[in-house]
Design a protein around this motif. Sequence first.
Motif, PDB file in Angstrom:
ATOM      1  N   GLY A 103       0.208  -3.121  -1.106  1.00 45.79           N
ATOM      2  CA  GLY A 103       0.592  -4.079  -0.081  1.00 45.79           C
ATOM      3  C   GLY A 103      -0.339  -4.102   1.111  1.00 45.79           C
ATOM      4  O   GLY A 103      -0.054  -4.747   2.113  1.00 45.79           O
ATOM      5  N   LYS A 104      -1.463  -3.412   0.994  1.00 38.36           N
ATOM      6  CA  LYS A 104      -2.407  -3.423   2.113  1.00 38.36           C
ATOM      7  C   LYS A 104      -3.291  -4.655   2.031  1.00 38.36           C
ATOM      8  O   LYS A 104      -3.856  -4.957   0.987  1.00 38.36           O
ATOM      9  CB  LYS A 104      -3.260  -2.150   2.087  1.00 38.36           C
ATOM     10  N   PRO A 105      -3.427  -5.357   3.146  1.00 35.00           N
ATOM     11  CA  PRO A 105      -4.213  -6.585   3.121  1.00 35.00           C
ATOM     12  C   PRO A 105      -5.699  -6.307   2.907  1.00 35.00           C
ATOM     13  O   PRO A 105      -6.227  -5.321   3.424  1.00 35.00           O
ATOM     14  CB  PRO A 105      -3.971  -7.184   4.511  1.00 35.00           C
ATOM     15  N   GLU A 113      -6.344  -9.918   9.155  1.00 34.58           N
ATOM     16  CA  GLU A 113      -5.699  -9.208   8.054  1.00 34.58           C
ATOM     17  C   GLU A 113      -4.685  -8.172   8.546  1.00 34.58           C
ATOM     18  O   GLU A 113      -3.587  -8.064   8.005  1.00 34.58           O
ATOM     19  CB  GLU A 113      -6.733  -8.515   7.159  1.00 34.58           C
ATOM     20  N   ALA A 117      -0.291  -7.708   8.085  1.00 29.05           N
ATOM     21  CA  ALA A 117       0.113  -6.601   7.215  1.00 29.05           C
ATOM     22  C   ALA A 117       1.557  -6.746   6.748  1.00 29.05           C
ATOM     23  O   ALA A 117       1.878  -6.434   5.599  1.00 29.05           O
ATOM     24  CB  ALA A 117      -0.087  -5.273   7.943  1.00 29.05           C
ATOM     25  N   GLY A 118       2.413  -7.232   7.610  1.00 25.99           N
ATOM     26  CA  GLY A 118       3.815  -7.407   7.227  1.00 25.99           C
ATOM     27  C   GLY A 118       3.958  -8.486   6.166  1.00 25.99           C
ATOM     28  O   GLY A 118       4.706  -8.332   5.191  1.00 25.99           O
ATOM     29  N   SER A 120       1.641  -9.398   4.101  1.00 22.87           N
ATOM     30  CA  SER A 120       1.024  -8.844   2.912  1.00 22.87           C
ATOM     31  C   SER A 120       1.996  -7.949   2.140  1.00 22.87           C
ATOM     32  O   SER A 120       2.085  -7.996   0.914  1.00 22.87           O
ATOM     33  CB  SER A 120      -0.199  -8.051   3.379  1.00 22.87           C
ATOM     34  N   ALA A 121       2.742  -7.150   2.905  1.00 17.56           N
ATOM     35  CA  ALA A 121       3.745  -6.277   2.291  1.00 17.56           C
ATOM     36  C   ALA A 121       4.813  -7.105   1.584  1.00 17.56           C
ATOM     37  O   ALA A 121       5.283  -6.763   0.495  1.00 17.56           O
ATOM     38  CB  ALA A 121       4.375  -5.383   3.357  1.00 17.56           C
ATOM     39  N   THR A 122       5.179  -8.227   2.196  1.00 18.50           N
ATOM     40  CA  THR A 122       6.179  -9.102   1.583  1.00 18.50           C
ATOM     41  C   THR A 122       5.677  -9.621   0.239  1.00 18.50           C
ATOM     42  O   THR A 122       6.424  -9.656  -0.748  1.00 18.50           O
ATOM     43  CB  THR A 122       6.473 -10.298   2.516  1.00 18.50           C
ATOM     44  N   GLN A 124       3.493  -8.229  -1.732  1.00 20.20           N
ATOM     45  CA  GLN A 124       3.531  -7.144  -2.717  1.00 20.20           C
ATOM     46  C   GLN A 124       4.950  -6.895  -3.207  1.00 20.20           C
ATOM     47  O   GLN A 124       5.183  -6.677  -4.391  1.00 20.20           O
ATOM     48  CB  GLN A 124       2.968  -5.848  -2.138  1.00 20.20           C
TER      49      GLN A 124
END
Lengths: 525, 206
Positions: A103-105, A113, A117-118, A120-122, A124
């Motif tokens: 989930g890391k951008p 990026e 990050a949040g 991106s986590a979504t 993933q």
Amino acid sequence: MIDDEREGEIRASIEPATEDAPSSPGSSGYAGEGGDSSSTTSGSHFEIEHEEIQEDTRIEIDRISISDSHTGWIPGKRHFDEDDASLSWRKRKKHFFVLSHSGKPIYSRYGDEHRLAGFSATLQAIISFVENGGDSVKLVRAGKHQVVFLVKGPIYLVCISSTEEPYESLRGQLELIYGQMLVILTKSINRCFEKNPKFDMTPLLGGTEIVFSSLIHSFSWNPATFLHAYTCLPLAYAARQAAGAILQDVADSGVLFAILMCRHKVISLFGAQKASLHPDDMLLLANFVMSSESFRTSESFSPICLPRYNPSAFLYAYIHYFDADTYLMLLTTSSDAFYHLKDCRIRVETVLLKSSVLSEVQRSLLNGGMHVEDVPPMPHSGSSHLGQQMLPSDSPDRFKEVNSGIGGPSGLWHFIYRSIYLDQYVSSEFSSPINTPQQQKRLYRAYQKLFASMHDKGIGPHRTQFRRDENYVLLCWVTQDFELYAAFDPLAEKDLAIKTCNHVCQWIKDVENEIFLLGASPFSW
Amino acid sequence: MSLRRRTLLKVIVLGDSGVGKTSLMNQYVHKKFSQQYKATIGADFVTKELQIDDRLVTLQIWDTAGQERFQSLGVAFYRGADCCVLVYDVNVMKSFDTLENWHEEFLKQANPPDPRAFPFILLGNKIDIDGGNSRVVSEKKAKDWCASKGNIPYFETSAKEDYNVDAAFLCIAKAALANEHEQDIYFQGIPEAAVPENEQRGGCAC
């Protein structure tokens, strides 16, 4: 210029210098943010039905801070101060994201990026959630948005688009972005994730943002991105032959591929025996070279991976620009071949100068290729050239009627011809009324849709398609040998349009010596 | 991707439902507290940027749901975590007793290369309630547990009063940074450029 995918009313015109961290925490739209060293960026909620891709109603001012120093301006990365809470970010029509399986951008087309990050986590979480159920998520439709997912081992790619492009096209674009990443890093990157799931690959991609933004830009102007074919610079047969001969000569001395290009068009290329070069690899390689400014200023030797050739290993590319547009790429497997390749380049350069290929290239650039106005009114045999424009520009014979707004015969506005055997295509020059980049992009999108529908495995393959809407008449014709895509005036008559397409094909046959690289298709050896 | 080195840390927050994980997040990130309880569904994601010495660090905080029915999300959620925040309610014994399970479950799912060195932190939350009169887990008991797990740092917090919240997250961020190995394995790991099957003939002429 990089194009701008967004709705008109919000216009963030000037970028602040953002070399360092995002410097304007106030722009994310959250109330109560502190201006201290730490700042809140975003909160995302993992609940698919609540996933707010649509714009929300929060009132927000797209604040642009203009700083005095513009030294930090990074070309290609725009709207660095946006994140998923910014209204302007949410309104962008086409997002691309790359993230790791934790989930890391890794990359975002718009915005910073880390501040995403949040989000991106979504992404993933959505992918992993579906994966947990033994399935994989490919496409989510949310209103007018499509969310397209592509999982490549530990690397996840996502496109969120409201451009109405077909799923196949968007997925193809994600494949190319992944390919571009492999060009820079090879597939060995997977092993880093195996050893260490926390692995952060952004440092390895440092400085390559422009390569990705340039590729994404090409999705809207370069038909090679969906045709999976390359195009040649129109050139007199003898000139291309001369270039081909010297490239073959150097290829015989231990060079894997020798490629001479002018911008994104091939002048000539040659590969060592049995080595084949995929059109997608050429696209990604040319994009990498053309978007990296440093290649222009000096001869370079760089590790490079051709994903379709061998995704897990580096080749070494010697790159040299002969002038602002024309460059030579010599690819080898040997990391210490620089001096040999330099010698090869000098030999190539000598021949090109002696046979005045480089000046012919410049002339071709000026004159352009096929113009719809020059489509012969009747199919005819015998010798033919690319209309008048192949004559020297000072020739008294040179005379071109400027029929602005009329286009070619029967209201022909534009065409693309793709030769299946050659893996090459030729596209007519844009002319009135398809004048602006916006109109051109719209036409390419229409072609893209046509291409996807013709190649739809579910309902195809088809041989012909005639389609009329308020913008164009589109005609597509697929045979064993070629595919023709043509755009006409929306009032064009069907039988005349078909007749004109026949003329176009005949014309292409007549001038194929000049528009295609013949007998050297990388796939035909 | 800016020129300055930035670090992103994935922080997983675990603990029974109702111990105040989301409230701690909201206090830490948004400086807000709400008395109302809303169960987290699946997970919430928030980010927080901070500067530690000369490094810019982004915390990507995975605020997970405490309810058992969400535990199936495990592997996917824990993958690639840089650190783990365990939370219990000092007023609820059961939330302390289950720490053992959370700790074990995390190590099992995330499978870090060196479990003993993996950065955890324990937060005893809600110390403000009833002026501390309703508390059932003593500080000593909590510290003993932390010591038995390889000296996990322990903080007593109140999301409501914003007590010790920043300090706790700063501590975990520092611990995660310290645990971060320099990622120089990539270039060693690249195989020599090798061409498959169709090896070209001859060497170069130089």
